[in-house]
Design a protein around this motif. Sequence first.
Motif, PDB file in Angstrom:
ATOM      1  N   SER A  30      76.852  47.593  31.980  1.00 42.10           N
ATOM      2  CA  SER A  30      76.666  48.729  32.791  1.00 42.10           C
ATOM      3  C   SER A  30      75.397  49.479  32.246  1.00 42.10           C
ATOM      4  O   SER A  30      74.718  49.157  31.330  1.00 42.10           O
ATOM      5  N   GLY A  31      74.955  50.361  32.990  1.00 42.47           N
ATOM      6  CA  GLY A  31      73.498  51.160  32.616  1.00 42.47           C
ATOM      7  C   GLY A  31      73.897  52.701  32.326  1.00 42.47           C
ATOM      8  O   GLY A  31      75.099  52.862  31.526  1.00 42.47           O
ATOM      9  N   GLY A  32      72.638  53.427  32.628  1.00 45.65           N
ATOM     10  CA  GLY A  32      72.775  54.858  32.135  1.00 45.65           C
ATOM     11  C   GLY A  32      72.196  55.562  33.072  1.00 45.65           C
ATOM     12  O   GLY A  32      71.293  55.093  34.022  1.00 45.65           O
ATOM     13  N   THR A  33      71.997  56.978  32.813  1.00 50.67           N
ATOM     14  CA  THR A  33      71.303  57.883  33.673  1.00 50.67           C
ATOM     15  C   THR A  33      70.027  58.602  32.954  1.00 50.67           C
ATOM     16  O   THR A  33      70.447  58.858  31.652  1.00 50.67           O
ATOM     17  N   PRO A  34      68.748  58.482  33.253  1.00 52.03           N
ATOM     18  CA  PRO A  34      67.580  59.219  32.463  1.00 52.03           C
ATOM     19  C   PRO A  34      67.920  60.725  32.584  1.00 52.03           C
ATOM     20  O   PRO A  34      68.795  61.437  33.500  1.00 52.03           O
ATOM     21  N   THR A  35      67.581  61.421  31.549  1.00 46.82           N
ATOM     22  CA  THR A  35      67.765  62.656  31.327  1.00 46.82           C
ATOM     23  C   THR A  35      67.472  63.452  32.413  1.00 46.82           C
ATOM     24  O   THR A  35      66.310  63.504  32.950  1.00 46.82           O
ATOM     25  N   ALA A  36      68.418  64.178  32.921  1.00 49.51           N
ATOM     26  CA  ALA A  36      68.023  65.224  34.088  1.00 49.51           C
ATOM     27  C   ALA A  36      67.229  66.245  33.977  1.00 49.51           C
ATOM     28  O   ALA A  36      66.985  66.879  32.572  1.00 49.51           O
ATOM     29  N   GLY A  37      66.312  66.597  34.725  1.00 55.53           N
ATOM     30  CA  GLY A  37      65.292  67.692  34.490  1.00 55.53           C
ATOM     31  C   GLY A  37      64.044  67.182  33.868  1.00 55.53           C
ATOM     32  O   GLY A  37      63.124  68.000  33.865  1.00 55.53           O
ATOM     33  N   LYS A  38      63.846  65.965  33.423  1.00 53.17           N
ATOM     34  CA  LYS A  38      62.538  65.448  33.163  1.00 53.17           C
ATOM     35  C   LYS A  38      61.831  64.867  34.433  1.00 53.17           C
ATOM     36  O   LYS A  38      62.052  63.740  34.898  1.00 53.17           O
ATOM     37  N   GLU A  40      59.230  63.379  34.884  1.00 54.44           N
ATOM     38  CA  GLU A  40      58.441  62.204  34.707  1.00 54.44           C
ATOM     39  C   GLU A  40      59.391  60.875  34.878  1.00 54.44           C
ATOM     40  O   GLU A  40      59.064  59.815  34.857  1.00 54.44           O
ATOM     41  N   TYR A  41      60.720  61.383  34.745  1.00 63.79           N
ATOM     42  CA  TYR A  41      61.659  60.195  34.868  1.00 63.79           C
ATOM     43  C   TYR A  41      62.051  59.672  36.193  1.00 63.79           C
ATOM     44  O   TYR A  41      62.740  58.733  36.501  1.00 63.79           O
ATOM     45  N   TYR A  42      61.681  60.721  37.382  1.00 62.97           N
ATOM     46  CA  TYR A  42      62.371  60.487  38.540  1.00 62.97           C
ATOM     47  C   TYR A  42      61.201  60.533  39.836  1.00 62.97           C
ATOM     48  O   TYR A  42      60.083  61.168  39.201  1.00 62.97           O
ATOM     49  N   GLY A  43      61.321  60.127  40.624  1.00 60.58           N
ATOM     50  CA  GLY A  43      60.186  60.006  41.866  1.00 60.58           C
ATOM     51  C   GLY A  43      59.496  58.816  41.714  1.00 60.58           C
ATOM     52  O   GLY A  43      58.306  58.771  42.515  1.00 60.58           O
ATOM     53  N   GLY A  44      59.835  57.587  41.048  1.00 60.06           N
ATOM     54  CA  GLY A  44      59.048  56.525  40.858  1.00 60.06           C
ATOM     55  C   GLY A  44      59.335  55.404  42.078  1.00 60.06           C
ATOM     56  O   GLY A  44      59.690  55.795  42.953  1.00 60.06           O
ATOM     57  N   GLU A  45      59.245  54.162  41.662  1.00 60.28           N
ATOM     58  CA  GLU A  45      59.421  53.308  42.442  1.00 60.28           C
ATOM     59  C   GLU A  45      60.553  52.487  42.314  1.00 60.28           C
ATOM     60  O   GLU A  45      60.779  51.398  43.185  1.00 60.28           O
ATOM     61  N   THR A  64      61.277  56.175  37.434  1.00 63.30           N
ATOM     62  CA  THR A  64      60.065  55.511  36.998  1.00 63.30           C
ATOM     63  C   THR A  64      60.315  54.694  35.769  1.00 63.30           C
ATOM     64  O   THR A  64      61.487  54.337  35.223  1.00 63.30           O
ATOM     65  N   ASP A  65      59.247  53.845  35.581  1.00 63.79           N
ATOM     66  CA  ASP A  65      59.197  53.061  34.466  1.00 63.79           C
ATOM     67  C   ASP A  65      59.740  53.968  32.976  1.00 63.79           C
ATOM     68  O   ASP A  65      60.429  53.140  32.280  1.00 63.79           O
ATOM     69  N   ALA A  66      59.175  55.057  33.150  1.00 62.53           N
ATOM     70  CA  ALA A  66      59.493  55.750  31.817  1.00 62.53           C
ATOM     71  C   ALA A  66      60.998  56.171  31.822  1.00 62.53           C
ATOM     72  O   ALA A  66      61.518  56.303  30.612  1.00 62.53           O
ATOM     73  N   GLY A  67      61.540  56.559  33.015  1.00 63.35           N
ATOM     74  CA  GLY A  67      63.031  56.823  33.040  1.00 63.35           C
ATOM     75  C   GLY A  67      63.819  55.542  32.688  1.00 63.35           C
ATOM     76  O   GLY A  67      65.103  55.887  32.174  1.00 63.35           O
ATOM     77  N   LEU A  68      63.392  54.457  33.121  1.00 62.28           N
ATOM     78  CA  LEU A  68      64.095  53.254  32.780  1.00 62.28           C
ATOM     79  C   LEU A  68      64.156  53.148  31.320  1.00 62.28           C
ATOM     80  O   LEU A  68      64.960  52.592  30.738  1.00 62.28           O
ATOM     81  N   ASN A  69      62.888  53.037  30.714  1.00 59.24           N
ATOM     82  CA  ASN A  69      62.583  52.479  29.322  1.00 59.24           C
ATOM     83  C   ASN A  69      63.256  53.536  28.405  1.00 59.24           C
ATOM     84  O   ASN A  69      63.301  53.221  27.357  1.00 59.24           O
TER      85      ASN A  69
END
Length: 387
Positions: A30-38, A40-45, A64-69
Motif C-alpha cells: 500500500s502507499g501513503g499521503t504526502p504531508t498536507a499543506g506542503k 512543494e508536494y502537490y501540483g506536480g505531474e 511532485t517527485d518531492a511529494g513521492l520521495n
Amino acid sequence: MSNKVPQLRFNGYSDAWVQRKLGAITDSFSGGTPTAGKAEYYGGEIPFIRSGEISSDSTELFITDAGLNNSSAKMVGIGDILYALYGATSGETSISRINGAINQAILAIRSTKGDDPYMIVQWLKKQKEPIISTYLQGGQGNLSGSIVKDLLITLPKNKDEQAKVGSFFKQLDQTITLHQRKLAKLKKLKQGYLQKMFPKNGAKVPELRFAGFADAWEERKLGEIFNYEQPTKYIVKSTEYDDNFNTPVLTAGKSFLLGYTDEISGIKNATVENPVVIFDDFTTGSHYVDFPFKIKSSAMKLLSLNDNSDNFYFMFNTLKNIKYVPQSHERHWISKFSSFEIYKPSQEEQQKIGSFFKQLDATIALHQRKLDLLKEQKKGFLEKMFV
C-alpha cells in the motif's frame, strides 16, 4: 489444497482448479499521503490515485517527485491490481489504467506466479460481499493487506484457461463501461437541454426553441398547474412483496420501485392517457407514472394537471427543472412548491418540448435497461465460471 471445478468453463479444459492463499501467488503493498499543506508536494505531474479513482483513467490530485520521495506514497503501473481497503469503497477492485502513486487506502497487487491479473480481479469482485460481511461487520473498520493476503483463491492450474477467462471478463467489462459512458453522455445531454429549453434567471423565453415559436411564455404558479391528491387510500397494507404479484409499490425516492403486491383494493389507476407525478413531500423528488400502482407511505403528494390541455410531460419536466434544496425536514408541496412561479408556452410548443423530452427519457431508460442486463449477465457468469 482443495480441488474444484466451475459449473461453466471453456471447451478443452477438465483439470481441477487449485486453491491457494492470494499472498502465495502475489506481492502486494500500500502507499501513503504526502504531508498536507506542503505546496512543494502537490501540483506536480504524478497522478495521485485515491480509493474512489481505482477504475479511472484520471485523478483529481497530482503530486511532485518531492511529494513521492518524502512520503509513503508508492508508484503503480498500468495493469497492476488496485484494491480499496478503506471507507465507502472498501472491497472495490480494478486493474490500474494509469501510472501513478497510491495512498494508504489502496493495496496494489501483482501476480508473481504467472496467474492472470484479470482473473484475480474478477474473483475479488465476486468475493466482495463475503469479504465485507466477514471483515467489516456493520460497515465498521478497514480491510488490510494481511487480510487480503490470507484470502483463499481458487484458480485453474492451466494458465491458458486463466487467460481465456480473464479475457472474457475483460471484454465484458469493456462493454459495460461503454454502455455506462453512453448513458452518462445521454444524461448530461438531457441536463444541457433542460438548461437551454426552459427560461432561467427571470427570462420569459428560453435560450433554445423549436422553429416557429417566438411568443413570450406566460407566468403561472405551480399550484395553478397541478392539483394534488393525498395518497392515504393508496398505501399498501403489507410489505411482503413478491415479484410474482401484479401491482407495483412505489416510492418518490431514488429507489422508485419497492416491489409488487397482490392487494387488489386501493390502487391508483394511472394510465398513459391520465398519468400522475408522485412527489416526495420531504425530499421534493418526483417520478412520472403512467401505470396502476400502490405506494409505501403518506410522505408524498399525487399530482395531476389542473388543465388537461396542458402537456403533462412538459409540466413534469418544468417541475423537475426547479432548483431547490430542502433545508429542513418538513412538507414542501403546499408550503413551498405550490407557490413557485414557472413559465409555460402555448399548448403547441408545450407538446413539442414534452414529446422531445419523453423520447429522450425513453432512450435513456433503454440504455439503462441494457446496462442493467449486462450487469446481471456478468453476475451470472461470475457465479458459474468461478469456483
